[in-house]
Design a protein around this motif. Structure first.
Motif, PDB file in Angstrom:
ATOM      1  N   GLY A 118       0.825  -1.199   0.000  1.00  0.00           N
ATOM      2  CA  GLY A 118       0.000   0.000   0.000  1.00  0.00           C
ATOM      3  C   GLY A 118       0.861   1.251   0.000  1.00  0.00           C
ATOM      4  N   LEU A 119       0.918   1.949  -1.132  1.00  0.00           N
ATOM      5  CA  LEU A 119       1.765   3.133  -1.258  1.00  0.00           C
ATOM      6  C   LEU A 119       0.976   4.398  -0.952  1.00  0.00           C
ATOM      7  CD1 LEU A 119       3.459   1.021  -2.799  1.00  0.00           C
ATOM      8  CD2 LEU A 119       3.993   2.791  -4.477  1.00  0.00           C
ATOM      9  N   GLY A 120       1.592   5.282  -0.176  1.00  0.00           N
ATOM     10  CA  GLY A 120       1.062   6.623  -0.003  1.00  0.00           C
ATOM     11  C   GLY A 120       1.888   7.576  -0.837  1.00  0.00           C
ATOM     12  N   LEU A 121       1.283   8.171  -1.891  1.00  0.00           N
ATOM     13  CA  LEU A 121       1.998   9.030  -2.819  1.00  0.00           C
ATOM     14  C   LEU A 121       1.662  10.499  -2.585  1.00  0.00           C
ATOM     15  CD1 LEU A 121       1.532   7.085  -6.192  1.00  0.00           C
ATOM     16  CD2 LEU A 121       3.502   7.028  -4.659  1.00  0.00           C
ATOM     17  N   VAL A 122       2.677  11.348  -2.650  1.00  0.00           N
ATOM     18  CA  VAL A 122       2.464  12.796  -2.592  1.00  0.00           C
ATOM     19  C   VAL A 122       3.238  13.420  -3.741  1.00  0.00           C
ATOM     20  CG1 VAL A 122       2.115  12.881  -0.100  1.00  0.00           C
ATOM     21  CG2 VAL A 122       4.422  13.120  -1.014  1.00  0.00           C
ATOM     22  N   PRO A 123       2.708  14.498  -4.347  1.00  0.00           N
ATOM     23  CA  PRO A 123       3.444  15.127  -5.448  1.00  0.00           C
ATOM     24  C   PRO A 123       4.667  15.873  -4.940  1.00  0.00           C
ATOM     25  CG  PRO A 123       1.464  16.386  -4.927  1.00  0.00           C
ATOM     26  CD  PRO A 123       1.401  15.131  -4.110  1.00  0.00           C
ATOM     27  N   VAL A 124       5.726  15.858  -5.729  1.00  0.00           N
ATOM     28  CA  VAL A 124       6.884  16.697  -5.439  1.00  0.00           C
ATOM     29  C   VAL A 124       6.529  18.108  -5.905  1.00  0.00           C
ATOM     30  CG1 VAL A 124       9.313  17.134  -5.962  1.00  0.00           C
ATOM     31  CG2 VAL A 124       8.487  14.788  -5.720  1.00  0.00           C
ATOM     32  N   VAL A 125       6.670  19.070  -4.997  1.00  0.00           N
ATOM     33  CA  VAL A 125       6.203  20.423  -5.298  1.00  0.00           C
ATOM     34  C   VAL A 125       7.340  21.429  -5.193  1.00  0.00           C
ATOM     35  CG1 VAL A 125       3.870  19.913  -4.510  1.00  0.00           C
ATOM     36  CG2 VAL A 125       5.548  20.809  -2.889  1.00  0.00           C
ATOM     37  N   ARG A 126       7.032  22.670  -5.570  1.00  0.00           N
ATOM     38  CA  ARG A 126       7.977  23.759  -5.381  1.00  0.00           C
ATOM     39  C   ARG A 126       8.352  23.869  -3.916  1.00  0.00           C
ATOM     40  NH1 ARG A 126       4.741  28.540  -7.804  1.00  0.00           N
ATOM     41  NH2 ARG A 126       5.162  29.208  -5.678  1.00  0.00           N
ATOM     42  N   GLU A 127       9.510  24.448  -3.664  1.00  0.00           N
ATOM     43  CA  GLU A 127      10.019  24.502  -2.301  1.00  0.00           C
ATOM     44  C   GLU A 127       9.086  25.240  -1.342  1.00  0.00           C
ATOM     45  OE1 GLU A 127      14.350  25.418  -2.099  1.00  0.00           O
ATOM     46  OE2 GLU A 127      14.117  25.600  -4.254  1.00  0.00           O
ATOM     47  N   ASP A 128       8.414  26.289  -1.817  1.00  0.00           N
ATOM     48  CA  ASP A 128       7.656  27.144  -0.903  1.00  0.00           C
ATOM     49  C   ASP A 128       6.154  26.944  -0.959  1.00  0.00           C
ATOM     50  OD1 ASP A 128       7.331  28.103  -3.446  1.00  0.00           O
ATOM     51  OD2 ASP A 128       7.564  30.216  -2.911  1.00  0.00           O
ATOM     52  N   ILE A 129       5.657  26.055  -1.837  1.00  0.00           N
ATOM     53  CA  ILE A 129       4.213  26.009  -2.063  1.00  0.00           C
ATOM     54  C   ILE A 129       3.446  25.493  -0.858  1.00  0.00           C
ATOM     55  CG2 ILE A 129       4.114  23.709  -3.082  1.00  0.00           C
ATOM     56  CD1 ILE A 129       2.191  26.793  -4.269  1.00  0.00           C
ATOM     57  N   GLU A 130       3.967  24.477  -0.186  1.00  0.00           N
ATOM     58  CA  GLU A 130       3.263  23.935   0.971  1.00  0.00           C
ATOM     59  C   GLU A 130       3.162  24.987   2.074  1.00  0.00           C
ATOM     60  OE1 GLU A 130       1.638  21.270   1.283  1.00  0.00           O
ATOM     61  OE2 GLU A 130       2.233  20.216  -0.525  1.00  0.00           O
ATOM     62  N   GLU A 131       4.235  25.734   2.267  1.00  0.00           N
ATOM     63  CA  GLU A 131       4.245  26.782   3.289  1.00  0.00           C
ATOM     64  C   GLU A 131       3.205  27.852   2.964  1.00  0.00           C
ATOM     65  OE1 GLU A 131       7.337  30.119   5.111  1.00  0.00           O
ATOM     66  OE2 GLU A 131       8.058  28.545   3.763  1.00  0.00           O
ATOM     67  N   ILE A 132       3.123  28.235   1.698  1.00  0.00           N
ATOM     68  CA  ILE A 132       2.157  29.261   1.293  1.00  0.00           C
ATOM     69  C   ILE A 132       0.727  28.764   1.500  1.00  0.00           C
ATOM     70  CG2 ILE A 132       1.231  30.540  -0.673  1.00  0.00           C
ATOM     71  CD1 ILE A 132       4.074  30.690  -1.762  1.00  0.00           C
ATOM     72  N   LEU A 133       0.434  27.549   1.037  1.00  0.00           N
ATOM     73  CA  LEU A 133      -0.933  27.032   1.135  1.00  0.00           C
ATOM     74  C   LEU A 133      -1.355  26.811   2.589  1.00  0.00           C
ATOM     75  CD1 LEU A 133      -1.087  24.527  -1.854  1.00  0.00           C
ATOM     76  CD2 LEU A 133      -2.206  26.743  -1.664  1.00  0.00           C
ATOM     77  N   ASN A 134      -0.412  26.429   3.436  1.00  0.00           N
ATOM     78  CA  ASN A 134      -0.746  26.241   4.855  1.00  0.00           C
ATOM     79  C   ASN A 134      -1.129  27.557   5.524  1.00  0.00           C
ATOM     80  OD1 ASN A 134      -0.357  23.470   4.850  1.00  0.00           O
ATOM     81  ND2 ASN A 134       1.794  23.613   5.442  1.00  0.00           N
ATOM     82  N   ARG A 135      -0.563  28.665   5.033  1.00  0.00           N
ATOM     83  CA  ARG A 135      -0.860  29.974   5.618  1.00  0.00           C
ATOM     84  C   ARG A 135      -2.060  30.645   4.969  1.00  0.00           C
ATOM     85  NH1 ARG A 135       4.786  31.478   4.659  1.00  0.00           N
ATOM     86  NH2 ARG A 135       3.943  33.106   3.306  1.00  0.00           N
ATOM     87  N   LEU A 136      -2.503  30.128   3.840  1.00  0.00           N
ATOM     88  CA  LEU A 136      -3.516  30.812   3.041  1.00  0.00           C
ATOM     89  C   LEU A 136      -4.913  30.630   3.630  1.00  0.00           C
ATOM     90  CD1 LEU A 136      -3.480  32.444   0.343  1.00  0.00           C
ATOM     91  CD2 LEU A 136      -4.291  30.347  -0.767  1.00  0.00           C
ATOM     92  N   GLU A 137      -5.573  31.749   3.912  1.00  0.00           N
ATOM     93  CA  GLU A 137      -6.995  31.729   4.282  1.00  0.00           C
ATOM     94  C   GLU A 137      -7.774  31.860   2.979  1.00  0.00           C
ATOM     95  OE1 GLU A 137      -7.561  34.889   7.062  1.00  0.00           O
ATOM     96  OE2 GLU A 137      -6.332  33.950   8.621  1.00  0.00           O
ATOM     97  N   VAL A 138      -8.067  30.724   2.375  1.00  0.00           N
ATOM     98  CA  VAL A 138      -8.575  30.692   1.009  1.00  0.00           C
ATOM     99  C   VAL A 138      -9.944  31.356   0.893  1.00  0.00           C
ATOM    100  CG1 VAL A 138      -9.629  28.410   1.305  1.00  0.00           C
ATOM    101  CG2 VAL A 138      -8.983  29.189  -0.974  1.00  0.00           C
ATOM    102  N   THR A 139     -10.117  32.151  -0.155  1.00  0.00           N
ATOM    103  CA  THR A 139     -11.407  32.777  -0.435  1.00  0.00           C
ATOM    104  C   THR A 139     -11.951  32.378  -1.800  1.00  0.00           C
ATOM    105  OG1 THR A 139     -10.271  34.728  -1.345  1.00  0.00           O
ATOM    106  CG2 THR A 139     -10.917  34.789   0.994  1.00  0.00           C
TER     107      THR A 139
END
Length: 350
Positions: A135-156
């Motif tokens: 059973g593999l858990g896959l995650v995409p390889v992303v830009r260095e800062d994208i996860e940090e940005i999305l975690n802080r984003l109060e999406v509208t």
């Protein structure tokens, strides 16, 4: 020339546990090669009825595995020089194969050479779970800062668009698959665009619930393996740290290489495999420095003993047969976890 993309994914978990050592990809490729040579049936039927079959294409310098979606219904037609339609010239028992190429690299990265109709990356995880119990858990390889940005984003707002001719539920999973399937029945030309937003009116707690729901849908969207087929995908909101308005382009956040390929080469099964191995090898070399900078180093050796030999129908078929046998032996009683596990060990692990 035709355009294809190489996506990069990382194996984060194996059978529900964090993967802190190399994934035994070489052993998987060797098991597939052994099954091919022995004529073992390697077909696996997914829960949704999709038939998949894999084969080993290379063991070094990186294991490369081909995963085919097998089609024997709703086949396209062939047209002659005058446009007259005729059936595909398939011999009895032949099927149409739609291929995706997977190279297993260092740091548990998988490079995936895609085509419009080949299986998504998540299908490889599905296949290895069904055939080998991995059973593999896959995650995409992303830009260095994208996860940090999305975690802080109060999406509208979350919005995407794609040409109507590409509309298909096969591009996505879950709720998005239903949306795209419905849209494909509504239009076949032009551009389909959908936008989700919090809105200006309403109570603060209601707006937060909407934000949370949109965030869930964004997460589901990002886990899909077909984002590159869209023309436009953005998330907008306020950066909770800086207070600035941020618009995040989700098409550019993934680490995806777009390449030009010779369509004549990829229409020839022998040439296409060699070309795919060459492309994936070049991608591995070109991007090794990026992976070393952004991804954790994986130490230790692969647990090759965790990969069983392939049996016809895979682990899933063995489990079903085992459950039925135990049920019959006990007169319809429910099998115990202990008996299931031990018998499976005997049958599959060998």
């Amino acid at each position: 020339m035709a355009r294809r993309s190489v996506q990069f994914w990382r194996i984060e978990q194996l059978n529900g546990d964090d993967l802190r050592r190399p994934f035994p990809a070489r052993r998987v490729a060797e098991v597939l090669k052994k099954a091919q040579e022995a004529g073992t049936d390697r077909h696996f039927v997914s829960v949704d009825g999709t038939v998949l079959v894999a084969q080993s294409a290379s063991l070094s310098p990186h294991p490369v595995i081909l995963l085919d979606r097998v089609r024997d219904t709703n086949l396209p037609s062939v047209g002659d020089a005058l446009g007259r339609r005729k059936p595909l010239p398939l011999a009895p028992g032949d099927h149409l194969l739609e291929t995706t190429y997977f190279a297993f690299l260092k740091r548990n990265v998988i490079a995936v050479l895609t085509s419009g109709n080949g299986p998504r990356a998540s299908r490889m995880a599905e296949y290895l779970e069904g055939m080998l119990g991995l059973g593999l858990g896959l995650v995409p390889v992303v830009r260095e800062d994208i996860e940090e940005i999305l975690n802080r984003l109060e999406v509208t707002r979350f919005e995407f668009a794609l040409p109507a001719e590409r509309l298909s539920g096969k591009l996505m999973e879950g709720e998005w698959a239903d949306v795209l399937d419905s849209a494909s029945r509504l239009m076949n030309q032009g551009t389909f665009r959908i936008s989700l937003s919090v809105g200006r009116s309403g109570r603060a707690e209601d707006k937060q619930r909407i934000r949370d729901r949109i965030q869930q849908l964004i997460d589901l969207f990002r886990r899909a393996g077909s984002v590159e087929h869209f023309d436009y995908v953005v998330a907008e909101g306020k950066d909770s740290l800086t207070g600035d308005r941020e618009v995040v382009d989700l098409l550019k956040e993934r680490f995806i290489s777009h390449i030009e390929v010779d369509p004549d080469v990829f229409n020839d099964p022998r040439k296409s495999t060699a070309e795919a191995i060459s492309i994936l090898g070049k991608q591995a070399r070109d991007n090794e420095a990026f992976f070393a900078l952004t991804l954790p180093e994986i130490k230790g050796s692969a647990d090759s003993g965790s990969v069983p030999d392939i049996v016809a129908g895979g682990v899933a078929a063995v489990r079903q047969a085992l459950a039925a046998a135990i049920k019959e032996e006990r007169g319809g009683g429910k099998p115990t976890e202990e008996s299931e596990g031990s018998a499976e060990h005997e049958l599959v692990r060998g």
